[in-house]
Motif scaffolding. Structure first.
Motif, PDB file in Angstrom:
ATOM      1  N   CYS A 105      45.228  33.107  33.854  1.00  0.00           N
ATOM      2  CA  CYS A 105      44.692  33.891  34.970  1.00  0.00           C
ATOM      3  C   CYS A 105      44.013  33.037  36.034  1.00  0.00           C
ATOM      4  O   CYS A 105      44.037  33.391  37.221  1.00  0.00           O
ATOM      5  N   LYS A 121      47.814  38.993  35.828  1.00  0.00           N
ATOM      6  CA  LYS A 121      47.115  37.724  35.626  1.00  0.00           C
ATOM      7  C   LYS A 121      46.410  37.279  36.912  1.00  0.00           C
ATOM      8  O   LYS A 121      45.318  36.742  36.867  1.00  0.00           O
ATOM      9  N   VAL A 124      38.480  32.325  32.575  1.00  0.00           N
ATOM     10  CA  VAL A 124      39.517  32.071  31.554  1.00  0.00           C
ATOM     11  C   VAL A 124      40.773  32.877  31.862  1.00  0.00           C
ATOM     12  O   VAL A 124      40.699  33.930  32.478  1.00  0.00           O
ATOM     13  N   THR A 125      41.925  32.372  31.342  1.00  0.00           N
ATOM     14  CA  THR A 125      42.104  31.051  30.782  1.00  0.00           C
ATOM     15  C   THR A 125      42.649  30.136  31.879  1.00  0.00           C
ATOM     16  O   THR A 125      43.291  30.602  32.809  1.00  0.00           O
ATOM     17  N   ASP A 149      37.850  37.064  34.402  1.00  0.00           N
ATOM     18  CA  ASP A 149      38.149  37.628  33.075  1.00  0.00           C
ATOM     19  C   ASP A 149      37.282  37.098  31.929  1.00  0.00           C
ATOM     20  O   ASP A 149      37.799  36.850  30.832  1.00  0.00           O
ATOM     21  N   GLU A 160      40.830  41.739  33.410  1.00  0.00           N
ATOM     22  CA  GLU A 160      42.232  42.127  33.192  1.00  0.00           C
ATOM     23  C   GLU A 160      42.244  43.334  32.258  1.00  0.00           C
ATOM     24  O   GLU A 160      41.538  43.340  31.249  1.00  0.00           O
TER      25      GLU A 160
END
Ligand code: TIU
Length: 225
Positions: A163, A133, A158-159, A25, A73
């Motif tokens: 995720c 996630k 991240v983060t 992500d 995401e």
């Protein structure tokens, strides 16, 4: 041939042709102003720390011929795959699907949903669009890994506590060895970043291993030589 990577709680022996780099992500929606991360009230500058170390690891992974997988995401434009419980939650300045300076927040196909230019995928690198996630939930990631004989995942992105941790837990339960590169991950909350990494490597590596970009680069550059 197995090669040893420095890591905590202990070094790990990995076979590089059974190892993939997964980049979670690294999207404009999380890293740039005006996206989902900022709408949730976060200081998005905190995530920049991961970009340069990750850029170096990505270049080395490509040179060593590792499988590289990117995730994003996001949701369909009609929000049909977005749980109302996710869309309605909290009091963000903009909700999933609302218009913003980078297009509709967290919607596939919008500029904000795409990966930051510094880490942009090249031809042959799968991009997994995930609604949740975790990178395994409602995606074809597991079948891709199985078809390529992947057993180990170098996990970045991240983060850290959201995720990245969710994906590591999903992967661990599916039998993958996860090596998380701490400096290639970031959080809006420094304390969550630190604890997110500690949770992975505690208890003898309850979810996996924690390493860093220097240790990964050492292994990947040896593979290239
Ligand atoms: N909010 C937050 O920290 N993260 C997310 O919503 N998604 C990811 O971690 N990618």
């Amino acid at each position: 041939m197995k090669t040893l990577m420095e890591a905590e709680p202990e070094p790990i022996a990995v076979e590089l042709d059974r190892t993939a780099l997964i980049i979670i992500d690294m999207q404009r929606d999380f890293l740039e102003p005006g996206g989902f991360g900022e709408a949730l009230g976060n200081d998005v500058k905190r995530l920049q720390a991961a970009v340069e170390p990750l850029k170096a690891v990505l270049a080395a992974a490509r040179a060593a011929g590792l499988m590289v997988i990117h995730t994003r995401e996001g949701h369909r434009p009609d929000l049909s795959d977005a749980p109302p419980a996710k869309v309605e939650r909290g009091a963000p300045s903009a909700r999933i699907g609302d218009p913003g300076p980078m297009g509709r927040i967290l919607i596939r196909g919008e500029p904000g949903h795409d990966i930051v230019p510094a880490l942009y995928p090249i031809d042959g690198e799968p991009v997994i669009d995930k609604p949740g996630k975790g990178a395994f939930y409602q995606t074809d990631l597991e079948s891709m890994l199985r078809h390529r004989g992947i057993e180990n995942l170098i996990v970045t992105g991240v983060t850290t506590e959201v995720c990245v941790n969710t994906t590591v837990r999903e992967a661990n339960d599916r039998g993958y060895r996860c090596i998380v590169l701490g400096d290639c991950c970031a959080s809006y909350f420094p304390e969550f970043h630190e604890m997110g990494l500690k949770m992975i490597k505690a208890q003898g590596g309850i979810f996996g291993w924690v390493s860093d970009s220097a240790s990964a680069l050492a292994v990947l550059s040896r593979a290239r030589a």
